[in-house]
Design an enzyme around this catalytic site. Sequence first.
Site, PDB file in Angstrom:
ATOM      1  N   GLY A 130     -20.349 -72.703  57.917  1.00  0.00           N
ATOM      2  CA  GLY A 130     -20.664 -71.304  57.560  1.00  0.00           C
ATOM      3  C   GLY A 130     -21.587 -70.883  58.120  1.00  0.00           C
ATOM      4  O   GLY A 130     -22.862 -70.875  57.782  1.00  0.00           O
ATOM      5  N   SER A 132     -21.532 -67.748  61.128  1.00  0.00           N
ATOM      6  CA  SER A 132     -21.169 -66.251  61.454  1.00  0.00           C
ATOM      7  C   SER A 132     -20.933 -65.409  60.129  1.00  0.00           C
ATOM      8  O   SER A 132     -20.155 -65.835  59.493  1.00  0.00           O
ATOM      9  CB  SER A 132     -20.164 -65.986  62.376  1.00  0.00           C
ATOM     10  OG  SER A 132     -20.596 -66.695  63.543  1.00  0.00           O
ATOM     11  N   SER A 164     -13.913 -72.257  60.703  1.00  0.00           N
ATOM     12  CA  SER A 164     -12.922 -72.900  61.510  1.00  0.00           C
ATOM     13  C   SER A 164     -12.655 -74.009  60.315  1.00  0.00           C
ATOM     14  O   SER A 164     -13.544 -74.723  59.999  1.00  0.00           O
ATOM     15  CB  SER A 164     -13.441 -73.581  62.651  1.00  0.00           C
ATOM     16  OG  SER A 164     -13.440 -72.618  63.656  1.00  0.00           O
ATOM     17  N   GLU A 247     -22.744 -78.997  69.292  1.00  0.00           N
ATOM     18  CA  GLU A 247     -21.514 -78.248  69.723  1.00  0.00           C
ATOM     19  C   GLU A 247     -21.102 -77.929  71.159  1.00  0.00           C
ATOM     20  O   GLU A 247     -20.056 -78.155  71.455  1.00  0.00           O
ATOM     21  CB  GLU A 247     -21.320 -76.704  68.886  1.00  0.00           C
ATOM     22  CG  GLU A 247     -19.927 -76.365  69.061  1.00  0.00           C
ATOM     23  CD  GLU A 247     -20.227 -74.660  68.459  1.00  0.00           C
ATOM     24  OE1 GLU A 247     -19.174 -74.353  67.767  1.00  0.00           O
ATOM     25  OE2 GLU A 247     -21.413 -74.212  68.194  1.00  0.00           O
ATOM     26  N   SER A 378     -21.740 -67.071  72.570  1.00  0.00           N
ATOM     27  CA  SER A 378     -21.105 -66.548  73.565  1.00  0.00           C
ATOM     28  C   SER A 378     -21.743 -66.833  74.818  1.00  0.00           C
ATOM     29  O   SER A 378     -22.600 -67.307  75.155  1.00  0.00           O
ATOM     30  CB  SER A 378     -21.320 -64.846  73.363  1.00  0.00           C
ATOM     31  OG  SER A 378     -22.626 -64.420  73.750  1.00  0.00           O
ATOM     32  N   GLU A 380     -22.972 -64.838  77.329  1.00  0.00           N
ATOM     33  CA  GLU A 380     -24.230 -64.364  77.426  1.00  0.00           C
ATOM     34  C   GLU A 380     -25.262 -65.068  76.598  1.00  0.00           C
ATOM     35  O   GLU A 380     -26.467 -65.165  77.231  1.00  0.00           O
ATOM     36  CB  GLU A 380     -24.135 -62.665  77.170  1.00  0.00           C
ATOM     37  CG  GLU A 380     -23.163 -62.009  77.656  1.00  0.00           C
ATOM     38  CD  GLU A 380     -21.683 -62.280  77.722  1.00  0.00           C
ATOM     39  OE1 GLU A 380     -20.988 -61.822  78.433  1.00  0.00           O
ATOM     40  OE2 GLU A 380     -21.323 -62.732  76.619  1.00  0.00           O
TER      41      GLU A 380
END
Length: 400
Positions: A130, A132, A164, A247, A378, A380
């Site tokens: 848990g 985002s 997910s 990850e 991301s 970026e």
Amino acid sequence: MSDGFATSVKAWVADNLPEALKGVDIGMYGPSSLEPEILEAFELWRRRLAEQGWGAPTWPEEYGGAGLAGAEAKIIAREIHAAGSMNPIPFLAGMGVTMVGPTLMEYGTEEQKTRHLPGMASGAVRWCLGLSEPNAGSDLASLATRAVQEGDHWILNGQKTWTSGADKSQWCGALVRTDPDAAKRNGISFLMLPMDQTSIETRPIRLIAGESPFCETFFNSAQAGADDMLGELNDGWSVIKRLLQHERASQTSAPPTSNKVEPLQDLARNYIGLGPDGTLADSDLRSRLADHLMDAAAHTLTIGRIMAEAKGGNVEVSATASILKNSATDVAQDRSELLLEIMGNQGLGWEGAEFSGGELHSVREWLGTKAMSIYGGSYEVQKNIIAKNILGLPETTQKG
């Protein structure tokens, strides 16, 4: 590494891999859509691998692993793949083997390790994360989910998104705000909590590519034990930074899950054909295909070099994982784009008998790879990490 180990692994796989699983892909987020007999075979295969400690072979034996070196683990993965199958345990464990487990080994108490790691290593217990929230995506430190201690429990309230496997998981690792008055990165903690609570609601999110692993997750006075905090109180940012490094490392070198992945150059010959000189008829595509194959080879060789530099031990996860994460994203997205171009009109189908199963899968895969430059931090965000932690450039976002 002696040839004897590889020979013994090959023999063990030949004796223990169920014939029904050869060439079968479990899917990225679980085998729920497979036939009952295939599910039964996967469960048998899972148990056999778990008994060997090969679900997480580099983990210590007392935590369900096999205590092997990274080079030995690579041989196991290679031999399973060569036999036409895969190791389902990292998939069945959700975020357990690749992310929560390695972080737990660094930050967890001995009691936490003993309680949680064996279930991850065997694939018997699935974990989600848990992280985002609707208003805290790439700026994760802006999260608003609160945890307040009441006696021997923490009480959680808030919402997570893009969780997910939340609807299939038994445990969740959640990043929560435990000090609302502290600077936003200084008042965060990491809690582990069971998902079988009526105070936790999950709602699957459907994506354009079809089946989706993602969920919205709502904590409505959900409970976590006081001893279920990973790391120190209000130091969850240190824990999550380490977890996200693991990850990214797990997203850089995943091999194909079966032997059914046909090389792009072979597909190009079949769909486009060869010119009079024996080369691919489309010269521009031929050039771009060659560039892609070189990029993919360079990515693979870089991973191999890092493994070699580890001298047979576990690879140290660092900011270099951000380089490989972006490289893996580029290779995967380029491949899916080229594949659809090679297939032409046959690469545009969504359903219908005029399209093969592989063609229909390729369209969904193309849509799915678009998310790679977002999930796991991301594209970026990875560039910011590379700029600050590898190149030593000045901080341009925020301190911490």
